[in-house]
Design a protein around this motif. Structure first.
Motif, PDB file in Angstrom:
ATOM      1  N   ASN A  27      -1.997 -12.863  10.406  1.00 24.49           N
ATOM      2  CA  ASN A  27      -3.425 -12.856  10.694  1.00 24.49           C
ATOM      3  C   ASN A  27      -3.783 -14.159  11.394  1.00 24.49           C
ATOM      4  OD1 ASN A  27      -3.177 -14.125   7.936  1.00 24.49           O
ATOM      5  ND2 ASN A  27      -5.340 -14.496   8.313  1.00 24.49           N
ATOM      6  N   LYS A  37     -15.917 -15.673   7.785  1.00 25.34           N
ATOM      7  CA  LYS A  37     -14.653 -16.009   7.117  1.00 25.34           C
ATOM      8  C   LYS A  37     -14.352 -14.976   6.048  1.00 25.34           C
ATOM      9  CE  LYS A  37     -13.484 -20.083   8.847  1.00 25.34           C
ATOM     10  NZ  LYS A  37     -12.412 -20.133   9.774  1.00 25.34           N
ATOM     11  N   VAL A  38     -13.113 -14.578   5.978  1.00 25.89           N
ATOM     12  CA  VAL A  38     -12.669 -13.621   4.975  1.00 25.89           C
ATOM     13  C   VAL A  38     -11.500 -14.260   4.238  1.00 25.89           C
ATOM     14  CG1 VAL A  38     -11.710 -11.301   4.630  1.00 25.89           C
ATOM     15  CG2 VAL A  38     -13.373 -11.685   6.435  1.00 25.89           C
ATOM     16  N   SER A  39     -11.490 -14.123   2.920  1.00 28.10           N
ATOM     17  CA  SER A  39     -10.427 -14.732   2.124  1.00 28.10           C
ATOM     18  C   SER A  39      -9.097 -14.029   2.378  1.00 28.10           C
ATOM     19  CB  SER A  39     -10.760 -14.655   0.635  1.00 28.10           C
ATOM     20  OG  SER A  39     -10.657 -13.319   0.181  1.00 28.10           O
ATOM     21  N   THR A  40      -8.011 -14.714   2.065  1.00 28.77           N
ATOM     22  CA  THR A  40      -6.680 -14.126   2.210  1.00 28.77           C
ATOM     23  C   THR A  40      -6.569 -12.867   1.361  1.00 28.77           C
ATOM     24  OG1 THR A  40      -5.757 -16.302   2.626  1.00 28.77           O
ATOM     25  CG2 THR A  40      -4.205 -14.571   2.016  1.00 28.77           C
ATOM     26  N   ASN A  41      -7.142 -12.900   0.175  1.00 30.18           N
ATOM     27  CA  ASN A  41      -7.113 -11.730  -0.697  1.00 30.18           C
ATOM     28  C   ASN A  41      -7.831 -10.550  -0.044  1.00 30.18           C
ATOM     29  OD1 ASN A  41      -6.340 -10.525  -3.211  1.00 30.18           O
ATOM     30  ND2 ASN A  41      -8.505 -10.570  -3.785  1.00 30.18           N
ATOM     31  N   ASP A  42      -8.977 -10.807   0.586  1.00 30.80           N
ATOM     32  CA  ASP A  42      -9.705  -9.738   1.275  1.00 30.80           C
ATOM     33  C   ASP A  42      -8.904  -9.199   2.452  1.00 30.80           C
ATOM     34  OD1 ASP A  42     -11.831  -9.807  -0.468  1.00 30.80           O
ATOM     35  OD2 ASP A  42     -13.092 -11.058   0.816  1.00 30.80           O
ATOM     36  N   LEU A  43      -8.177 -10.078   3.150  1.00 30.30           N
ATOM     37  CA  LEU A  43      -7.333  -9.627   4.262  1.00 30.30           C
ATOM     38  C   LEU A  43      -6.210  -8.727   3.751  1.00 30.30           C
ATOM     39  CD1 LEU A  43      -7.075 -12.841   6.449  1.00 30.30           C
ATOM     40  CD2 LEU A  43      -8.243 -10.709   7.046  1.00 30.30           C
ATOM     41  N   VAL A  45      -6.352  -6.856   1.062  1.00 34.35           N
ATOM     42  CA  VAL A  45      -7.011  -5.594   0.708  1.00 34.35           C
ATOM     43  C   VAL A  45      -7.310  -4.801   1.973  1.00 34.35           C
ATOM     44  CG1 VAL A  45      -9.099  -4.561  -0.293  1.00 34.35           C
ATOM     45  CG2 VAL A  45      -7.949  -6.447  -1.477  1.00 34.35           C
ATOM     46  N   LEU A  46      -7.810  -5.457   3.015  1.00 34.00           N
ATOM     47  CA  LEU A  46      -8.099  -4.789   4.285  1.00 34.00           C
ATOM     48  C   LEU A  46      -6.836  -4.146   4.854  1.00 34.00           C
ATOM     49  CD1 LEU A  46      -9.913  -4.126   6.745  1.00 34.00           C
ATOM     50  CD2 LEU A  46      -9.273  -6.359   7.664  1.00 34.00           C
ATOM     51  N   THR A  49      -5.853  -1.108   2.690  1.00 37.43           N
ATOM     52  CA  THR A  49      -6.849  -0.053   2.835  1.00 37.43           C
ATOM     53  C   THR A  49      -6.728   0.605   4.209  1.00 37.43           C
ATOM     54  OG1 THR A  49      -8.349  -1.213   1.349  1.00 37.43           O
ATOM     55  CG2 THR A  49      -9.325   0.471   2.775  1.00 37.43           C
TER      56      THR A  49
END
Length: 175
Positions: A27, A37-43, A45-46, A49
């Motif tokens: 990423n 900004k998106v957290s690594t955890n959200d990335l 999950v993205l 998903t």
């Protein structure tokens, strides 16, 4: 005002690469003033998903049938014909979700034949996204896949890929 010219900002915001199992392997954000900004955890999950949604949308892809007349014409063009079954001789590979557009950004997906997915986040007015995506894939093939130290399906840590990609996207974003 009054000249009729409209200045349109076209920007590539970010790139995410997902392996065939749905894991985030790369990423990169290119434009700090773009996406939130998106957290690594959200990335992570993205990535997972999107992988699932892509698989489902590929399966719900409608089947294409040719009429007997069209099938006979197709048989004249290729050596393999499916006879009178009305099915295509060689169907296109299933294509899942390819573009997701909001009022603020567009996410375009390019899925390789091996299942690796490239998600490019751009401004909605960005032109030639398919050309940009192809060039990104070419760099991936040249600098990641030809790197003898890269292990398939693992996170991409290749300085030359990072440098070439940054240079290319900077060129696009500074037009």
């Amino acid at each position: 005002m009054g000249h009729g010219y409209e200045f349109v900002v076209m920007t590539v915001f970010a790139l995410i690469i997902i392996n065939k199992a749905g894991g985030l392997i790369y990423n990169r954000t290119f434009h700090e003033g773009g996406l939130n900004k998106v957290s690594t955890n959200d990335l992570l999950v993205l990535a997972g998903t999107f992988h699932g949604v892509h698989a489902i949308t590929a399966r719900i892809n409608p089947l294409r049938h040719l009429s007997n007349n069209a099938n006979a014409a197709a048989g004249n063009r290729s050596s393999s014909s499916s006879g009178s079954l009305g099915l295509q001789a060689r169907p296109d590979p299933p294509a899942g979700l390819e573009v997701l557009e909001t009022e603020n950004f567009r996410m375009q997906c390019f899925c390789t034949l091996t299942g690796t997915k490239f998600l490019l986040f751009t401004d909605t007015a960005q032109a030639n996204v398919d050309v940009t995506m192809r060039r990104v894939y070419d760099m991936y093939a040249d600098y990641v896949m030809k790197n003898p130290f890269y292990q398939l399906e693992m996170p991409i840590r290749c300085d030359m890929f990072d440098r070439k990609l940054s240079s290319y996207i900077r060129e696009i974003n500074n037009r």
